[in-house]
Design a protein around this motif. Structure first.
Motif, PDB file in Angstrom:
ATOM      1  N   ALA A 237       0.920  -0.905  -0.053  1.00 34.91           N
ATOM      2  CA  ALA A 237       0.036   0.195  -0.013  1.00 34.91           C
ATOM      3  C   ALA A 237       0.994   1.419  -0.175  1.00 34.91           C
ATOM      4  CB  ALA A 237      -0.857   0.218   1.516  1.00 34.91           C
ATOM      5  N   VAL A 238       1.948   1.500   0.644  1.00 34.63           N
ATOM      6  CA  VAL A 238       2.863   2.841   1.029  1.00 34.63           C
ATOM      7  C   VAL A 238       3.415   2.577  -0.550  1.00 34.63           C
ATOM      8  CG1 VAL A 238       4.935   3.244   1.737  1.00 34.63           C
ATOM      9  CG2 VAL A 238       3.244   2.170   3.710  1.00 34.63           C
ATOM     10  N   GLY A 239       4.403   1.411  -1.041  1.00 34.78           N
ATOM     11  CA  GLY A 239       4.714   2.008  -2.650  1.00 34.78           C
ATOM     12  C   GLY A 239       3.393   1.741  -3.518  1.00 34.78           C
ATOM     13  N   SER A 240       1.835   1.911  -3.438  1.00 36.59           N
ATOM     14  CA  SER A 240       1.045   1.888  -4.749  1.00 36.59           C
ATOM     15  C   SER A 240       0.970   3.419  -4.276  1.00 36.59           C
ATOM     16  CB  SER A 240       0.175   1.423  -3.908  1.00 36.59           C
ATOM     17  OG  SER A 240      -0.594   2.136  -3.475  1.00 36.59           O
ATOM     18  N   VAL A 241       1.695   4.213  -3.570  1.00 42.62           N
ATOM     19  CA  VAL A 241       0.902   6.491  -3.426  1.00 42.62           C
ATOM     20  C   VAL A 241       2.575   6.548  -4.290  1.00 42.62           C
ATOM     21  CG1 VAL A 241       1.285   7.975  -1.856  1.00 42.62           C
ATOM     22  CG2 VAL A 241       0.661   6.118  -1.102  1.00 42.62           C
ATOM     23  N   THR A 242       2.097   7.028  -6.076  1.00 39.95           N
ATOM     24  CA  THR A 242       2.886   8.251  -6.392  1.00 39.95           C
ATOM     25  C   THR A 242       2.561   9.477  -6.294  1.00 39.95           C
ATOM     26  OG1 THR A 242       1.058   7.694  -8.374  1.00 39.95           O
ATOM     27  CG2 THR A 242       2.937   5.507  -7.918  1.00 39.95           C
ATOM     28  N   ILE A 243       3.693   9.832  -5.309  1.00 37.93           N
ATOM     29  CA  ILE A 243       3.685  11.598  -5.566  1.00 37.93           C
ATOM     30  C   ILE A 243       5.146  11.794  -5.686  1.00 37.93           C
ATOM     31  CG2 ILE A 243       0.940  11.307  -4.074  1.00 37.93           C
ATOM     32  CD1 ILE A 243       3.211  11.231  -1.256  1.00 37.93           C
ATOM     33  N   ALA A 244       5.532  13.212  -5.738  1.00 37.94           N
ATOM     34  CA  ALA A 244       6.196  13.639  -5.910  1.00 37.94           C
ATOM     35  C   ALA A 244       7.229  14.003  -5.075  1.00 37.94           C
ATOM     36  CB  ALA A 244       6.351  14.571  -7.108  1.00 37.94           C
ATOM     37  N   HIS A 245       6.979  13.898  -3.624  1.00 37.57           N
ATOM     38  CA  HIS A 245       7.678  14.700  -2.350  1.00 37.57           C
ATOM     39  C   HIS A 245       7.089  13.003  -1.512  1.00 37.57           C
ATOM     40  CE1 HIS A 245       3.345  14.315  -1.129  1.00 37.57           C
ATOM     41  NE2 HIS A 245       3.126  15.129  -1.466  1.00 37.57           N
TER      42      HIS A 245
ATOM     43  N   THR B  44      12.115  15.483  30.233  1.00 37.70           N
ATOM     44  CA  THR B  44      12.697  16.535  31.037  1.00 37.70           C
ATOM     45  C   THR B  44      11.568  17.559  30.913  1.00 37.70           C
ATOM     46  OG1 THR B  44      13.594  17.191  29.000  1.00 37.70           O
ATOM     47  CG2 THR B  44      14.739  16.182  30.493  1.00 37.70           C
ATOM     48  N   ASP B  45      10.629  17.728  30.457  1.00 34.59           N
ATOM     49  CA  ASP B  45       9.541  18.267  29.902  1.00 34.59           C
ATOM     50  C   ASP B  45       9.740  19.525  29.566  1.00 34.59           C
ATOM     51  OD1 ASP B  45       6.415  20.059  29.929  1.00 34.59           O
ATOM     52  OD2 ASP B  45       6.679  20.685  32.234  1.00 34.59           O
ATOM     53  N   THR B  46      10.979  20.061  28.935  1.00 36.37           N
ATOM     54  CA  THR B  46      11.637  20.952  27.792  1.00 36.37           C
ATOM     55  C   THR B  46      11.302  20.508  26.183  1.00 36.37           C
ATOM     56  OG1 THR B  46      13.708  19.627  27.992  1.00 36.37           O
ATOM     57  CG2 THR B  46      12.936  21.707  29.994  1.00 36.37           C
ATOM     58  N   ALA B  47      11.759  21.966  25.855  1.00 38.75           N
ATOM     59  CA  ALA B  47      11.443  22.263  24.111  1.00 38.75           C
ATOM     60  C   ALA B  47      13.161  21.698  23.655  1.00 38.75           C
ATOM     61  CB  ALA B  47      11.537  23.715  23.507  1.00 38.75           C
ATOM     62  N   LEU B  48      13.019  20.821  23.001  1.00 41.39           N
ATOM     63  CA  LEU B  48      13.745  20.001  21.932  1.00 41.39           C
ATOM     64  C   LEU B  48      14.234  21.080  20.432  1.00 41.39           C
ATOM     65  CD1 LEU B  48      13.619  16.357  22.175  1.00 41.39           C
ATOM     66  CD2 LEU B  48      15.096  17.615  23.314  1.00 41.39           C
ATOM     67  N   SER B  49      15.673  20.885  20.363  1.00 39.45           N
ATOM     68  CA  SER B  49      15.680  22.219  19.048  1.00 39.45           C
ATOM     69  C   SER B  49      17.258  20.946  18.582  1.00 39.45           C
ATOM     70  CB  SER B  49      16.621  22.913  19.251  1.00 39.45           C
ATOM     71  OG  SER B  49      17.173  23.611  17.940  1.00 39.45           O
ATOM     72  N   GLN B  50      16.046  20.084  17.524  1.00 37.17           N
ATOM     73  CA  GLN B  50      16.888  19.220  16.696  1.00 37.17           C
ATOM     74  C   GLN B  50      17.434  19.179  15.523  1.00 37.17           C
ATOM     75  OE1 GLN B  50      14.427  16.113  15.946  1.00 37.17           O
ATOM     76  NE2 GLN B  50      15.546  14.878  17.918  1.00 37.17           N
ATOM     77  N   PRO B  51      18.545  18.761  15.116  1.00 41.15           N
ATOM     78  CA  PRO B  51      18.898  19.086  14.133  1.00 41.15           C
ATOM     79  C   PRO B  51      18.576  19.407  12.675  1.00 41.15           C
ATOM     80  CG  PRO B  51      19.881  17.173  14.571  1.00 41.15           C
ATOM     81  CD  PRO B  51      19.975  17.437  15.470  1.00 41.15           C
ATOM     82  N   VAL B  52      18.584  19.658  11.211  1.00 33.65           N
ATOM     83  CA  VAL B  52      17.486  19.997  10.467  1.00 33.65           C
ATOM     84  C   VAL B  52      18.006  19.076   9.690  1.00 33.65           C
ATOM     85  CG1 VAL B  52      16.353  21.033   8.618  1.00 33.65           C
ATOM     86  CG2 VAL B  52      16.254  21.928  10.670  1.00 33.65           C
ATOM     87  N   LYS B  53      17.039  18.110   8.720  1.00 33.37           N
ATOM     88  CA  LYS B  53      17.383  16.995   8.159  1.00 33.37           C
ATOM     89  C   LYS B  53      17.074  17.372   6.963  1.00 33.37           C
ATOM     90  CE  LYS B  53      18.158  13.423  11.901  1.00 33.37           C
ATOM     91  NZ  LYS B  53      17.508  12.293  12.078  1.00 33.37           N
ATOM     92  N   THR B  54      17.649  16.826   5.438  1.00 34.40           N
ATOM     93  CA  THR B  54      16.892  16.680   4.457  1.00 34.40           C
ATOM     94  C   THR B  54      16.691  15.350   3.514  1.00 34.40           C
ATOM     95  OG1 THR B  54      17.880  19.303   3.605  1.00 34.40           O
ATOM     96  CG2 THR B  54      16.780  17.779   2.132  1.00 34.40           C
ATOM     97  N   ALA B  55      15.625  15.138   3.643  1.00 31.89           N
ATOM     98  CA  ALA B  55      14.140  13.614   3.916  1.00 31.89           C
ATOM     99  C   ALA B  55      14.099  14.187   1.846  1.00 31.89           C
ATOM    100  CB  ALA B  55      13.018  13.275   3.990  1.00 31.89           C
ATOM    101  N   PRO B  56      14.985  12.687   1.321  1.00 31.20           N
ATOM    102  CA  PRO B  56      14.405  12.741  -0.468  1.00 31.20           C
ATOM    103  C   PRO B  56      13.653  11.961  -0.878  1.00 31.20           C
ATOM    104  CG  PRO B  56      15.134  10.431   0.701  1.00 31.20           C
ATOM    105  CD  PRO B  56      15.581  11.248   2.040  1.00 31.20           C
ATOM    106  N   ALA B  57      13.031  12.806  -1.960  1.00 29.52           N
ATOM    107  CA  ALA B  57      12.148  12.450  -2.524  1.00 29.52           C
ATOM    108  C   ALA B  57      11.161  11.308  -2.285  1.00 29.52           C
ATOM    109  CB  ALA B  57      11.732  13.129  -3.762  1.00 29.52           C
TER     110      ALA B  57
END
Length: 225
Positions: A16-24, A117-130
């Motif tokens: 089902a995941v593989g059947s989804v054809t989108i550009a993102h 810790t009940d605190t905000a996180l600031s994670q590094p930004v990653k870039t996903a492949p399409a």
């Protein structure tokens, strides 16, 4: 309705995941009540997809909770508060769902909050492949604030008494006996799910419903997309 082994279920979901054809990247919601088996299913599906060569981003609604002061402002046992006050949807859209969506730049973060810790996180930004896949598990994912952000919607169904049995074992600690776990589920979590079902009808919006009362003998039904 299909039924079979756990491996057969995972194979159907991967198809089902593989059947989804989108550009993102494909954004997959894995919704369901607490202790229905959402996280386990998403983790298992991630293994299958990675073996097929897909890059998988695993994330959870638990990393987009609001701070305790907001989350429990109506009381720790409030079912209404559980539904309305628990999650930071603005942050979820901003750092994860929208960047991976059709108009996004694919630069994302997987979490904004540390529950311990009940605190905000600031994670590094990653870039996903399409062609990446986001597997995102959590409660209330097919509510109006989120429904249009998903490219595939999976709902993991289990009877409330089944989920309660699992939670008694999973959630108890030396400081939280099974009786306290049950009290919390009956006062907060189950009523909030009943409200969700009554007002949103999540199974009507799901592309696939997994019946997970017996995880090793699952049944599933797929809806036409």
């Amino acid at each position: 309705m299909g039924n079979g082994t756990r491996d057969e279920l995972l194979s159907r979901l991967a198809e089902a995941v593989g059947s989804v054809t989108i550009a993102h990247p494909t954004r997959v919601a894995v919704d369901g009540p607490p202790a229905a088996g959402k996280t386990t299913l998403a983790d298992e599906l991630a293994v299958v997809l990675r073996a097929q060569g897909r890059e998988v981003i695993r994330a959870t609604i638990e990393d987009f909770l609001t701070p305790r002061s907001q989350r429990y402002r109506r009381g720790e046992d409030s079912a209404e508060g559980c539904y309305h006050d628990s999650f930071d949807f603005d942050a979820l859209h901003r750092v994860l769902l929208d960047p991976l969506g059709p108009a996004g730049d694919r630069r994302f973060q997987q979490a904004v909050y540390d529950r311990v810790t009940d605190t905000a996180l600031s994670q590094p930004v990653k870039t996903a492949p399409a062609d990446a896949v986001l597997l995102f598990d959590g409660v209330f994912l097919l509510r109006p604030e989120l429904i249009d952000r998903w490219d595939l919607r999976i709902f993991v169904s289990a009877a409330f008494e089944k989920t309660l049995d699992r939670a008694r074992t999973r959630d108890q600690t030396p400081f939280r006996p099974a009786t306290e776990v049950e009290r919390r589920y009956r006062s907060r979590y189950i009523p909030s799910q009943q409200f969700y079902f009554d007002t949103t009808r999540p199974t009507a919006h799901a592309d696939i419903i997994v019946h997970n009362d017996e995880p090793h003998e699952p049944a599933w039904e797929a809806r036409p997309r």
